[in-house]
Design a protein around this motif. Structure first.
Motif, short mmCIF file in Angstrom:
data_model
loop_
_atom_site.label_atom_id
_atom_site.label_comp_id
_atom_site.label_asym_id
_atom_site.label_seq_id
_atom_site.Cartn_x
_atom_site.Cartn_y
_atom_site.Cartn_z
N LEU A 230 0.83 -1.21 0.00
CA LEU A 230 0.00 0.00 0.00
C LEU A 230 0.86 1.26 0.00
O LEU A 230 0.45 2.30 -0.52
CB LEU A 230 -0.93 0.01 1.22
CG LEU A 230 -2.09 -0.99 1.23
CD1 LEU A 230 -2.83 -0.92 2.57
CD2 LEU A 230 -3.06 -0.71 0.09
N PHE A 231 2.04 1.18 0.58
CA PHE A 231 2.91 2.35 0.68
C PHE A 231 3.53 2.71 -0.67
O PHE A 231 4.19 3.75 -0.80
CB PHE A 231 4.01 2.12 1.72
CG PHE A 231 3.53 2.27 3.13
CD1 PHE A 231 3.62 3.48 3.80
CD2 PHE A 231 2.95 1.20 3.80
CE1 PHE A 231 3.16 3.62 5.10
CE2 PHE A 231 2.50 1.32 5.10
CZ PHE A 231 2.59 2.54 5.75
N ASN A 232 3.34 1.87 -1.67
CA ASN A 232 3.80 2.22 -3.02
C ASN A 232 2.87 3.23 -3.69
O ASN A 232 3.23 3.83 -4.70
CB ASN A 232 3.89 0.95 -3.89
CG ASN A 232 4.93 -0.02 -3.37
OD1 ASN A 232 5.95 0.39 -2.81
ND2 ASN A 232 4.69 -1.31 -3.55
N ASP A 233 1.66 3.39 -3.12
CA ASP A 233 0.70 4.37 -3.63
C ASP A 233 0.79 5.63 -2.77
O ASP A 233 0.66 5.57 -1.55
CB ASP A 233 -0.72 3.78 -3.56
CG ASP A 233 -1.77 4.71 -4.15
OD1 ASP A 233 -2.05 5.73 -3.48
OD2 ASP A 233 -2.30 4.42 -5.21
N SER A 234 1.04 6.76 -3.39
CA SER A 234 1.27 8.00 -2.63
C SER A 234 0.04 8.41 -1.82
O SER A 234 0.17 8.89 -0.69
CB SER A 234 1.67 9.14 -3.59
OG SER A 234 0.65 9.36 -4.56
N ILE A 235 -1.15 8.21 -2.39
CA ILE A 235 -2.37 8.58 -1.66
C ILE A 235 -2.54 7.68 -0.44
O ILE A 235 -2.82 8.15 0.67
CB ILE A 235 -3.60 8.47 -2.58
CG1 ILE A 235 -3.48 9.47 -3.74
CG2 ILE A 235 -4.88 8.71 -1.80
CD1 ILE A 235 -4.61 9.37 -4.76
N ALA A 236 -2.36 6.37 -0.65
CA ALA A 236 -2.48 5.43 0.47
C ALA A 236 -1.44 5.71 1.53
O ALA A 236 -1.72 5.69 2.74
CB ALA A 236 -2.35 4.00 -0.04
N LYS A 237 -0.21 6.02 1.10
CA LYS A 237 0.87 6.29 2.05
C LYS A 237 0.56 7.51 2.91
O LYS A 237 0.79 7.50 4.13
CB LYS A 237 2.19 6.51 1.28
CG LYS A 237 3.38 6.79 2.19
CD LYS A 237 4.69 6.74 1.41
CE LYS A 237 4.76 7.85 0.39
NZ LYS A 237 6.07 7.89 -0.30
N ASN A 238 -0.01 8.54 2.30
CA ASN A 238 -0.35 9.75 3.06
C ASN A 238 -1.47 9.47 4.06
O ASN A 238 -1.46 10.00 5.18
CB ASN A 238 -0.77 10.87 2.11
CG ASN A 238 0.41 11.41 1.32
OD1 ASN A 238 1.55 11.34 1.78
ND2 ASN A 238 0.15 11.94 0.14
N LYS A 239 -2.45 8.64 3.67
CA LYS A 239 -3.57 8.37 4.57
C LYS A 239 -3.16 7.45 5.72
O LYS A 239 -3.62 7.62 6.85
CB LYS A 239 -4.74 7.75 3.79
CG LYS A 239 -5.43 8.74 2.87
CD LYS A 239 -6.85 8.31 2.56
CE LYS A 239 -7.60 9.42 1.83
NZ LYS A 239 -9.03 9.12 1.66
N ILE A 240 -2.32 6.48 5.42
CA ILE A 240 -1.86 5.58 6.49
C ILE A 240 -0.90 6.30 7.41
O ILE A 240 -0.95 6.13 8.64
CB ILE A 240 -1.19 4.32 5.89
CG1 ILE A 240 -2.19 3.55 5.03
CG2 ILE A 240 -0.65 3.42 6.99
CD1 ILE A 240 -1.56 2.42 4.22
N GLY A 241 -0.04 7.13 6.84
CA GLY A 241 0.95 7.86 7.62
C GLY A 241 2.30 7.17 7.56
O GLY A 241 2.44 6.01 7.97
N ILE A 242 3.29 7.87 7.03
CA ILE A 242 4.62 7.27 6.90
C ILE A 242 5.21 6.90 8.25
O ILE A 242 6.04 5.99 8.37
CB ILE A 242 5.57 8.24 6.13
CG1 ILE A 242 6.84 7.52 5.70
CG2 ILE A 242 5.87 9.44 6.99
CD1 ILE A 242 6.60 6.43 4.66
N HIS A 243 4.73 7.58 9.33
CA HIS A 243 5.24 7.28 10.67
C HIS A 243 4.79 5.90 11.15
O HIS A 243 5.35 5.38 12.13
CB HIS A 243 4.75 8.35 11.66
CG HIS A 243 3.27 8.42 11.79
ND1 HIS A 243 2.46 9.04 10.85
CD2 HIS A 243 2.42 7.92 12.73
CE1 HIS A 243 1.19 8.94 11.21
NE2 HIS A 243 1.13 8.26 12.34
N ASN A 244 3.79 5.31 10.48
CA ASN A 244 3.33 3.97 10.87
C ASN A 244 4.08 2.85 10.14
O ASN A 244 3.93 1.68 10.50
CB ASN A 244 1.83 3.82 10.58
CG ASN A 244 0.98 4.60 11.57
OD1 ASN A 244 1.23 4.57 12.77
ND2 ASN A 244 -0.02 5.30 11.06
N LEU A 245 4.88 3.21 9.15
CA LEU A 245 5.60 2.19 8.38
C LEU A 245 6.52 1.33 9.26
O LEU A 245 6.57 0.10 9.06
CB LEU A 245 6.39 2.85 7.25
CG LEU A 245 7.17 1.92 6.32
CD1 LEU A 245 6.23 0.90 5.67
CD2 LEU A 245 7.90 2.73 5.24
#
Length: 674
Positions: A230-245
């Protein structure tokens, strides 16, 4: 919030229209709309202050109280709802979850009074959230479930999915990983095709963790990979939050470690430790450092780094007062020292227990108590704690299943409504009746088991030997397995058959079969009188096992003075003979059973003989019920000897270590000091 904003705009437009119309018809009359607008503006100013984190606690709460009083005075329900909802959040922040629960309950009552389903769902969700913070798992699960049903009926699929995610998290916290996986999978049905990527990632994560705990590391990695993709999609990455990776990468590293791919796991942990977002969050840094130290220990128990990493992580968690983190660190150190320094292992083991004992995390308690009983096997107190936690955890798991099972059944019914409404109504009635009947049968069996567990627990508290504890535990496990394997499977098959064909005549036979099984389990494990009528009850029990083809011979039964025997001896004799008769009925194909009783030299002697096919050595050694009878006898200072031959076997088994003369059939002799 969007709905509230829309309602507020509509309200303002209506007020403005009324005001303009009033000005056009009579500019000198009816100044009320203007005053109302001023009041609403003033209330909105108060709400803005109450919502602003930069203001002090006192200023925010005072502004909120003015907002609530004004909303109530003006009878604007939408604003009053909004104020109560915010007050619960502020109370949680400043006064704790207990006070937040009170405010959420007021919101719920107000919404019920006005039959406002939207805010009923929101209030129930907050009640679940705050109870979860207090480790009130069962209450939280109930509130989340009620909120889910309301959101589902309102077609609010996003909120419904969030409720199921919260319920899944509770089931995993209770160690019910299959149920947690099921709830999370159900949640995906509501949000997977939406843009709610944060909720989707949370549900994926829940499924991955469930498979991880169930030992299916391949599927755990599969679902973890879906999150990372999901983090490969910029929209999904922003909604999930990069701090949660880092959370999801940490899980991947743990999965790889369980698959013994230690170096891949270590590489991930080491890469995380140098990320800025991890370094800034000390508790997360300590978590990853502790995991890295433990995996390095698994890779090479003699390496020089693990101990330092584990102790450094513990120190950080102590500084941050990270309670659950302290549990994890102490647990890792207990495992690290287990085969290196038994005193240190015990120290960290008991330190882990002290951190958790006042919390409701029974799954974590069970994990550390398992280690403690291995480190200190002679401690009766630790064994009893293990027993108490096991029973509590089992009870909570059953209760959460019973809460969600009817709801999940409702979900299936609602989906079918979209296909054919009239057929669905008739089908739903029949399915609900069938399902409730199945639940009733299952609960009846569970009721007998729970009652039996309580009686066994009272009995165990009077014993001072761990062997009695083990015997009771094996009995309970066997009964639970029978409920699951026999009764549960019969009911499940009947339900599945009903869904495929409601008119199948075999359904009635299957339910009758399940009822007979429940009755038999109840009969085998019910309580009995140990007073003056004990002899009669014992004889009736034995005769119940004698069918038309089985002859029961009791020799000198009436010569035994049962009234002079201690209660624990009566109970042991009853249960051991019951197990022998059950074994005879199931396996021996005997046509005659002889029981000889004698009570000489302060010793009760009972000899059992049948003319059945006998048992092999392997069967005797593997028969859980027969092994359990031996433990019961030993627990009261007695002995039990088995002797059997099957077919042309030339060997025998003696539980006392002595070899006995070989004869066809099955024999047992018990001697109990009286």
């Amino acid at each position: 919030m969007k709905r509230l904003t829309l309602l507020s705009l509509i309200f303002l437009l209506v007020c403005t229209g009324v005001f303009i119309n009033s000005r056009n018809t009579n500019s000198t009359n009816n100044p009320i709309p203007s005053e109302l607008q001023k009041n609403v503006d003033s209330l909105n100013d108060d709400y803005t202050i109450a919502s602003n984190n930069s203001y002090s606690e006192e200023k925010r709460l005072n502004a909120l109280n003015r907002f609530l009083e004004g909303s109530k005075r003006l009878e604007i329900d939408s604003l009053f709802y909004k104020g109560l909802y915010l007050k619960a959040k502020l109370f949680n922040k400043y006064k704790g979850p207990e006070k937040a629960i009170d405010q959420s309950y007021l919101l719920l009552q107000f919404a019920k009074k006005n039959k406002d389903s939207f805010y009923m769902g929101k209030a129930l969700y907050r009640l679940g959230y705050y109870n979860k913070k207090l480790d009130n798992y069962l209450e939280a699960f109930q509130y989340y479930n009620e909120s889910f049903k309301i959101k589902r009926n309102l077609k609010d699929s996003v909120s419904a999915g969030k409720c199921l995610m919260a319920m899944s998290n509770i089931q995993r916290a209770l160690g019910d990983y299959n149920a947690g996986k099921t709830s999370a999978t159900d949640g995906l049905n509501y949000v997977e095709n939406s843009n709610q990527f944060k909720t989707i990632s949370g549900l994926y994560h829940g499924i991955s963790l469930s498979f991880f705990e169930l030992g299916n590391y391949k599927k755990a990695l599969f679902w973890n990979t879906k999150i990372l993709n999901l983090f490969n999609d910029s929209i999904a990455k922003n909604k999930i939050g990069i701090h949660n990776l880092p959370i999801f990468k940490n899980t991947k590293a743990n999965i790889l470690a369980r698959r013994k791919k230690y170096q891949e796991s270590i590489d991930i942990f080491q890469s995380l430790l140098i990320e800025e977002v991890v370094i800034e969050k000390r508790t997360q840094y300590a978590q990853i450092l502790s995991n890295l130290g433990y995996v390095k220990f698994l890779q090479n128990p003699e390496n020089s780094e693990s101990e330092t990493m584990l102790l450094n992580a513990l120190a950080i968690r102590q500084q941050e007062n990270d309670l659950f983190g302290l549990f994890s660190s102490n647990l890792h150190l207990t495992k690290y020292y287990k085969n290196k320094d038994i005193l240190k292992a015990k120290y960290y083991g008991y330190a882990t227990y002290e951190v958790l004992k006042d919390f409701g995390d029974y799954e974590a308690l069970l994990e550390i108590l398992t280690l403690i009983t291995e480190l200190n096997p002679d401690s009766l107190a630790d064994h009893q704690r293990f027993k108490d936690v096991s029973l509590k955890l089992m009870q909570l798991r059953k209760q959460t299943r019973e809460i969600y099972a009817p709801t999940r059944f409702e979900n299936e019914n609602l989906l079918k409504q979209n296909e054919e409404k009239n057929t669905k109504i008739r089908s739903a009635r029949n399915q609900n009746t069938m399902y409730l009947l199945g639940i009733l049968l299952l609960l009846t069996g569970i009721g007998f088991v729970v009652y039996f567990f309580r009686q066994r627990t009272l009995h165990l508290s009077q014993q001072n030997k761990i062997i009695q504890f083990e015997a009771s535990y094996e009995t309970e496990t066997r009964i639970s397995k029978r409920l699951h394997d026999e009764l549960g499977n019969d009911i499940f098959q009947a339900m599945m058959q009903y869904q495929n064909n409601p008119h199948d005549p075999q359904i009635k036979n299957k339910l009758n079969k399940a009822y007979i099984r429940a009755r038999d389990i109840s009969r085998e494990n019910n309580e009995f009188e140990t007073g003056d009528t004990y002899a009669e009850e014992l004889k009736n029990m034995l005769q119940n096992y004698a069918q038309q083809t089985i002859q029961l011979i009791l020799v000198r039964f009436d010569t035994v003075n049962w009234n002079l025997m201690q209660t624990n001896i009566k109970i042991t004799v009853y249960r051991v003979l019951q197990e022998l008769m059950t074994n005879m009925q199931k396996h021996s194909s005997a046509s005659r059973v002889t029981l000889k009783f004698s009570n000489t030299d302060h010793t009760l002697i009972i000899k059992y003989v049948d003319n059945g096919v006998g048992m092999t050595i392997a069967h005797l050694k593997s028969a859980n019920g027969l092994r359990n009878t031996e433990k019961r006898i030993h627990a009261i200072g007695g002995t039990l000897i088995f002797d059997s031959e099957k077919e042309d076997s030339t060997s025998s088994v003696s539980k006392s270590g002595e070899e006995l003369r070989q004869n066809r059939g099955f024999k047992a002799e018990m001697r109990i000091p009286n």
